[in-house]
Design a protein around this motif. Structure first.
Motif, PDB file in Angstrom:
ATOM      1  N   LEU A 144      -3.759  -5.046  -4.419  1.00 27.43           N
ATOM      2  CA  LEU A 144      -4.786  -5.573  -3.516  1.00 27.43           C
ATOM      3  C   LEU A 144      -5.362  -6.901  -4.018  1.00 27.43           C
ATOM      4  O   LEU A 144      -5.736  -7.760  -3.212  1.00 27.43           O
ATOM      5  CB  LEU A 144      -5.922  -4.557  -3.332  1.00 27.43           C
ATOM      6  N   MET A 200       0.827  -1.206   0.000  1.00 25.83           N
ATOM      7  CA  MET A 200       0.000   0.000   0.000  1.00 25.83           C
ATOM      8  C   MET A 200       0.864   1.260   0.000  1.00 25.83           C
ATOM      9  O   MET A 200       0.507   2.263  -0.601  1.00 25.83           O
ATOM     10  CB  MET A 200      -0.933   0.007   1.216  1.00 25.83           C
ATOM     11  N   TYR A 239      -4.047   0.896  -7.139  1.00 25.36           N
ATOM     12  CA  TYR A 239      -4.393   0.251  -5.871  1.00 25.36           C
ATOM     13  C   TYR A 239      -4.970  -1.146  -6.079  1.00 25.36           C
ATOM     14  O   TYR A 239      -4.726  -2.060  -5.286  1.00 25.36           O
ATOM     15  CB  TYR A 239      -5.382   1.111  -5.075  1.00 25.36           C
TER      16      TYR A 239
END
Lengths: 119, 276
Positions: free
Chosen positions: B271, A55, B267
């Motif tokens: 993920l 992240m 993102y």
């Protein structure tokens, strides 16, 4: 606004600067490098650090896109306020939902929900 | 618009004072739109965070069905298209018509490339029976192939205690990873996927991962398709020479939208594809 054929509009106002090419290509290079880095780091089992590292790299990439490709670094502050404000609310939305789930999930059993539904 | 234009400026709408006024209004509008887009996607990211913190093992296992190489190629394709979109804005600002058309065309080509790879991924999964909303166990069973099914062990919860152990972790998305690491220490029995001790609920949770996968990548894909429509329209206008250094708003705004689509994928990729 320097190298333009439209000399008549040469005095057009200040924030319409075209970003230099090296900056655009450099940003692209950095984004590609960080993509390779995140794929590479996913090869290793870093346990609890896996997600924060992935992240973190994604957030650095996102900042490069926002500040340079999307011109936020050279744009009116109000546009930054808008988008970073929305990201703040996304953070609140997800973190509060997760906190709530962490607090109360243990109290919810199948029996409870069945009882609630039958009443 | 030209009916109501300001004489020599055919694209300046009559309700704006000048081109700067029109540009600034459009720019504020696109940023407001992007804010709604971020909030729109955040619902899916929230669903992802909740299910991952509840079932870290399921995510870890299910992510193996995704091809990291294809995901990484698609990430590169989108990043390249972001570069050409940003470059196109620069071309428009400097009045370089040929380069503007070329960069728009490359951006469109990349968007098609992205959707092509997405099509390969989707059709492969649909072939295996992994379709949105399908929780039928026997289909999911075959999706991973026999060797993988045996390599990956599942945590079998002991009499309703297992879920709470995982649940204890999550205050923040990062904590999902802590729960993941911590969950293994609790020495629940580990069972292979095809062990009868792994109950149907566990397998149905896999279907939830794929439902989230399809919703997130599907909504993102719809945005890419929409981007293609907008970019093709802009390319046709660029070819007709509509854009000048004082009128390039549409190019700038479409590029901002395109960068946001790229940003969401930045993102989505770690993920969904990069779960250990």
């Amino acid at each position: 606004m320097t190298a333009t054929d439209h000399a008549a509009h040469g005095d057009h106002h200040e924030d319409h600067h075209a970003l230099p090419l090296w900056m655009l290509v450099g940003t692209w290079g950095a984004l590609m490098g960080l993509t390779l880095l995140t794929v590479f780091s996913a090869q290793f089992d870093l346990g609890a650090f896996d997600l924060p590292i992935a992240m973190g790299i994604a957030t650095i990439k996102a900042m490069l896109v926002l500040l340079i490709f999307m011109h936020l670094g050279f744009d009116k502050g109000f546009h930054s306020l808008l988008i970073f404000g929305s990201l703040l609310f996304v953070f609140l939305f997800i973190s509060f939902t997760l906190m709530d789930r962490g607090q109360y999930q243990g109290d919810i059993t199948v029996k409870d929900s069945e009882k609630l539904l039958s009443d | 618009m030209s009916d109501h234009g300001h004489g020599d400026k055919p694209f300046l709408a009559h309700h704006f004072e000048d081109e700067d006024h029109q540009f600034d209004s459009g720019k504020l509008g696109i940023w407001a739109f992007l804010v709604t887009e971020v909030l729109f996607f955040s619902g899916l990211f929230c669903a992802y965070a909740i299910y991952r913190s509840m079932h870290p093992d399921v995510f870890q296992y299910a992510a193996q069905a995704l091809d990291t190489k294809l995901g990484a190629i698609n990430t590169s394709v989108l990043i390249l298209s972001s570069l050409t979109a940003a470059w196109a804005v620069r071309n428009a600002q400097l009045g370089q018509k040929k380069a503007l058309c070329l960069n728009l065309a490359i951006t469109i080509a990349c968007a098609f490339g992205f959707m092509g790879i997405k099509y390969l991924e989707y059709s492969h999964k649909i072939h295996l029976g992994i379709i949105p909303g399908n929780s039928t166990e026997q289909y999911l069973d075959g999706a991973f192939g026999e060797p993988k099914a045996e390599q990956v062990a599942f945590v079998v919860p002991q009499e309703g205690e297992g879920e709470e152990q995982h649940a204890a972790g999550g205050e923040h998305a990062d904590d999902a990873a802590h729960a993941e690491g911590g969950g293994q220490d609790h020495a629940h029995e580990l069972a292979p996927w095809n062990d009868p001790a792994v109950d149907g609920i566990q397998k149905q949770n896999l279907a939830i991962f794929f439902a989230i996968y399809y919703c997130m990548t599907g909504l993102h894909g719809i945005h890419v398709l929409l981007g293609i429509v907008v970019l093709v329209w802009l390319l046709s206008r660029a070819l007709r020479g509509h854009f000048t250094p004082t009128y390039y708003g549409p190019i700038d705004f479409a590029a901002l939208y395109w960068h946001l689509v790229d940003l969401i994928w930045i993102y989505l990729f770690p993920l969904l594809y990069l779960i250990n």
